[in-house]
Motif scaffolding. Structure first.
Motif, PDB file in Angstrom:
ATOM      1  N   PHE A 200       0.836  -1.207   0.000  1.00 39.08           N
ATOM      2  CA  PHE A 200       0.000   0.000   0.000  1.00 39.08           C
ATOM      3  C   PHE A 200       0.872   1.259   0.000  1.00 39.08           C
ATOM      4  CE2 PHE A 200      -3.481  -2.814   1.019  1.00 39.08           C
ATOM      5  CZ  PHE A 200      -4.607  -2.151   0.531  1.00 39.08           C
ATOM      6  N   SER A 201       1.978   1.218   0.744  1.00 43.29           N
ATOM      7  CA  SER A 201       2.876   2.377   0.788  1.00 43.29           C
ATOM      8  C   SER A 201       3.497   2.642  -0.572  1.00 43.29           C
ATOM      9  CB  SER A 201       3.989   2.143   1.822  1.00 43.29           C
ATOM     10  OG  SER A 201       3.449   2.027   3.125  1.00 43.29           O
ATOM     11  N   ARG A 202       3.901   1.569  -1.254  1.00 48.91           N
ATOM     12  CA  ARG A 202       4.482   1.714  -2.584  1.00 48.91           C
ATOM     13  C   ARG A 202       3.486   2.342  -3.541  1.00 48.91           C
ATOM     14  NH1 ARG A 202       2.923   0.645  -7.414  1.00 48.91           N
ATOM     15  NH2 ARG A 202       2.096  -1.332  -6.673  1.00 48.91           N
ATOM     16  N   ALA A 203       2.241   1.894  -3.495  1.00 49.04           N
ATOM     17  CA  ALA A 203       1.219   2.430  -4.389  1.00 49.04           C
ATOM     18  C   ALA A 203       0.948   3.911  -4.078  1.00 49.04           C
ATOM     19  CB  ALA A 203      -0.061   1.622  -4.265  1.00 49.04           C
ATOM     20  N   LYS A 204       0.880   4.248  -2.812  1.00 48.00           N
ATOM     21  CA  LYS A 204       0.643   5.642  -2.434  1.00 48.00           C
ATOM     22  C   LYS A 204       1.819   6.526  -2.845  1.00 48.00           C
ATOM     23  CE  LYS A 204      -2.247   4.310   1.518  1.00 48.00           C
ATOM     24  NZ  LYS A 204      -2.301   4.171   2.996  1.00 48.00           N
ATOM     25  N   GLU A 205       3.010   5.983  -2.715  1.00 43.42           N
ATOM     26  CA  GLU A 205       4.199   6.732  -3.108  1.00 43.42           C
ATOM     27  C   GLU A 205       4.185   7.047  -4.600  1.00 43.42           C
ATOM     28  OE1 GLU A 205       8.347   4.996  -3.929  1.00 43.42           O
ATOM     29  OE2 GLU A 205       8.339   5.476  -1.798  1.00 43.42           O
ATOM     30  N   ASP A 206       3.945   6.027  -5.406  1.00 41.10           N
ATOM     31  CA  ASP A 206       3.890   6.237  -6.857  1.00 41.10           C
ATOM     32  C   ASP A 206       2.763   7.199  -7.227  1.00 41.10           C
ATOM     33  OD1 ASP A 206       6.012   4.560  -7.189  1.00 41.10           O
ATOM     34  OD2 ASP A 206       4.852   2.845  -7.885  1.00 41.10           O
TER      35      ASP A 206
END
Length: 745
Positions: A200-206
């Motif tokens: 989820f963090s990776r998706a929010k970051e992108d």
């Protein structure tokens, strides 16, 4: 719950019965054996769901049109990749549909998600099954990795699944045995909460970097870029954490190539022959065809600042000092040649007349051992396929995924290049299954007869500490009947994987290296040779070598075939000492002649000649070498052994790197030369990079970009919380967006 047969005669596997002796959190009280209760398996795609259904002994046909398969005890359904995605800004506020400076930065406190329009039907089916009253347990069977976990968690979140027992199936291949093992050993889904948090963090970051930086860069630089391109409409700038960094690497390399200025230099080559006695040539020791041998001049200054240093890898470089007065340090380029042709000709003239007597100053003999390379991970496989077959990393991943889904190889999206200790104990089944293929039959029999596979667990090819989610890509030894049905390119990639795998069960290749220094009128000339003495793993590693060995009825092998270039090993057969002396391609007699020389032996110099050379510009990245550079945080480390020693956090992941290159090409920032896979920036790509350089240059820093990926791994490992990661992300996006658009904090 007893085993039952379906209408087609297939026997369903009873998971409860198969796990009755296991001691896990679900034994006993957690089992739900109420009549009519079922277990639900959710896969990432229909083809994988079918593999699970087959492994469970479910009906072999029917049900697929409903979006799921069902039997007496089990229900198997699937996603079609992502069913749920993050909502665009206008779903938060209609005003955010328009790109305006005053709406930036956009950082919501709570993120919104929605079902993808084209996937609504399948989502409704999956959501309904997840909440069905007769489903007592859910097995999450999406791909065993961060992205696969994210796909399921999004569906679970949107469906609002409550009160269900959930287990995570984590497998390395899609063979029946591996699927059933994964089901038997499935852990509570909650054990993967940290991995989910990282996803989820990776998706929010992108999402945050993409939206904020793309809008900010477009608003500030879009019109100026359009003006320079000669277009009227404002250029929309696309930016992202990984994508922009990779673009910057391509642009930087192109700038280095443009700035390069070649240096021309002139090598001095000496032709020589041994002397049988004083003044007599030994004709029996002449080179091939009676021709003389070649040696190359080396300056007496050695590694000096003026001369640019000794040539890389030059074992024949003489010690410093001792100038004969025939040249100065400023006349010489990197110890190997003259910068001025006239001075080179004068040097040759000063050593005349010929023939003249020389003497062997030193001769060094050395045995070189080359171990089999480590097994393939995805990056290594993509690099070799780019180099050998001139295909993109995306194409390689597609074929690797196909081989995986056909049960022929293990999970492709892996960074590991070693086996796990558990797999090493059972590796014989992977090997023996390959014996039905004629091209590998002899190697398989040899390995099993020698028992070389039995000790693989104690070698460098097995290391649990170097494995995160999955071990290296290896053949399963199953699905062989699919081999002939594969497309030619898929067969070639499969053979690469098999040959790399079988290589590790063979001994090292042994080379004999020889370096010769000759003294002629106070000047130094060098020659060298490199000959294969024991082929070891090279017998299986290269298909060309296998073919040449099969064609050689006498079983003999010339040195000329000893150096077939292998995947992952640059220049196996390249000539040492700048392409002269006794190369590996030369007849074995040539090397034997050199090895027969001794210190102090007299030689006859018969000729001196000049050979023009020039320096080469930096090479453009290819799609394959870029993947390796991304894996090593922007450092292109071409040496296979060195890559194995350096463990750095990469840019992107094995699952995403190929897609990044494809996207850069699709949006017109990077051009790919199809025949060579060389990458070069377009005019648009260079202008975008220039804009980023002047406003948010941190996006061009590979080490910084890699540090974000490292942070995600910390979240997955539970070393930091998702909240801590998001706090740092919020601060970075906010500050850099404001910097681009010129806002004060």
């Amino acid at each position: 719950m007893d085993d039952v047969k379906d209408v087609n005669g297939n026997r369903e596997i009873d998971i409860v019965k198969e796990t009755k002796d296991r001691k896990d959190p679900y034994d006993g009280s957690h089992r739900n054996e109420t009549a009519g209760m079922k277990y639900l398996f959710i896969a990432e795609k229909p083809s994988v769901a079918r593999q699970f259904a087959d492994a469970l002994g479910m009906p072999s046909a029917g049900g697929g049109g409903r979006g799921f398969l069902e039997s007496g005890k089990y229900v198997v359904t699937w996603c079609v990749g992502h069913l749920v995605t993050m909502s665009y800004p206008d779903k938060y506020d209609e005003k955010l549909r328009f790109w305006k400076v005053e709406t930036l930065p956009f950082i919501p406190s709570d993120f919104k998600y929605e079902v993808i329009e084209d996937s609504k039907r399948q989502f409704a089916i999956v959501a309904g099954l997840l909440k069905r009253a007769d489903v007592s347990r859910i097995y999450v069977c999406t791909d065993s990795g961060r992205e696969g976990e994210y796909i399921y968690r999004l569906v679970d979140m949107m469906a609002g699944v409550k009160g269900k027992e959930k287990r995570r199936v984590w497998i390395d291949s899609q063979t029946r045995d591996e699927i059933l093992r994964g089901i038997r050993e499935a852990k509570p889904e909650s054990d993967y909460d940290n991995l989910s948090a990282a996803a989820f963090s990776r998706a929010k970051e992108d999402y945050l970097m993409g939206i904020n930086f793309s809008r900010a860069l477009t608003l500030r630089f879009g019109k100026d870029i359009s003006r320079q391109l000669g277009t009227e409409k404002r250029t929309v700038v696309s930016a992202g954490r990984v994508m922009t960094c990779v673009l910057g690497m391509v642009v930087k390399r192109e700038e280095e190539i443009r700035a390069f200025r070649k240096t021309v230099f002139y090598k001095v080559l000496a032709g020589f022959r041994p002397l049988k006695a004083a003044g007599d040539m030994d004709a029996s020791l002449s080179g091939p065809g009676g021709d003389y041998l070649k040696a190359e001049f080396r300056s007496c200054f050695g590694d000096t600042e003026e001369s640019g240093g000794a040539a890389a890898g030059d074992k024949g470089a003489p010690p410093k000092g001792g100038s004969t007065g025939r040249y100065t340090p400023g006349d010489i380029y990197r110890n190997i040649g003259f910068l001025d042709k006239g001075k080179a000709e004068a040097f040759v003239q000063a050593l005349s007349p010929l023939p003249g007597e020389a003497v062997v100053r030193s001769i060094e003999k050395k045995k070189e051992t080359r171990n089999p390379p480590l097994l393939y991970n995805l990056a290594e496989l993509q690099n070799d396929c780019s180099r050998l077959f001139k295909i993109s990393p995306d194409e390689t991943l597609k074929y690797a995924q196909e081989l995986y889904e056909k049960k022929m190889t293990t999970y492709p999206r892996t960074d590991a290049r070693v086996l796990s200790s558990a797999v090493a104990k059972e590796i014989e089944k992977n090997i023996s299954g390959l014996g039905v293929l004629p091209q590998f039959q002899g190697f398989v029999k040899d390995i099993l007869a020698r028992g070389s596979h039995k000790g693989i667990g104690k070698t460098r090819y097995t290391d649990d500490s170097k494995i995160t989610d999955h071990y290296a890509i290896i053949p399963t030894g199953q699905g062989i009947r699919e081999f002939q049905r594969l497309a030619p390119l898929a067969r070639s990639i499969y053979e690469l994987i098999v040959r790399r795998f079988l290589s590790v069960f063979y001994p090292a290749a042994i080379f004999q290296k020889l370096a010769l220094q000759i003294d002629f009128k106070g000047e130094t000339f060098v020659s060298s040779s490199r000959v294969l003495k024991d082929e070891g793993y090279l017998a299986v590693a290269s298909p060309q070598r296998t073919e040449s060995r099969e064609k050689d009825s006498n079983g003999a092998e010339k040195a000329g075939t000893a150096g077939t270039a292998l995947p992952g090993e640059a220049g196996m057969d390249e000539v040492l000492s700048s392409g002269i002396g006794a190369p590996a391609q030369a007849d074995r007699k040539l090397s034997e002649m050199l090895s027969g020389l001794r210190k102090g032996q007299k030689l006859l110099i018969t000729s001196l000649s000049l050979k023009e050379g020039e320096t080469s510009p930096p090479k453009r990245y290819t799609s394959g070498t870029m993947i390796l550079a991304m894996e090593n945080a922007g450092n292109l480390i071409e040496d296979e052994e060195l890559r194995a020693q350096i463990r750095s956090t990469g840019i992107g992941t094995s699952a995403t790197r190929a897609g990044i290159l494809t996207k850069l090409e699709k949006i017109g920032y990077v051009a790919v030369q199809k025949k060579t896979q060389a990458l070069s920036p377009t005019r648009l790509g260079e202008l975008v990079t220039k804009a980023v350089q002047s406003s948010v240059r941190q996006l061009l820093n590979p080490e910084l970009t890699a540090s974000w990926e490292k942070g995600l791994s910390y979240v997955a490992e539970g070393k930091i919380t998702e909240a801590e990661y998001m706090q740092k992300l919020d601060s970075f996006v906010r500050s850099r967006t404001n910097a681009i658009i010129g806002k004060r904090k």
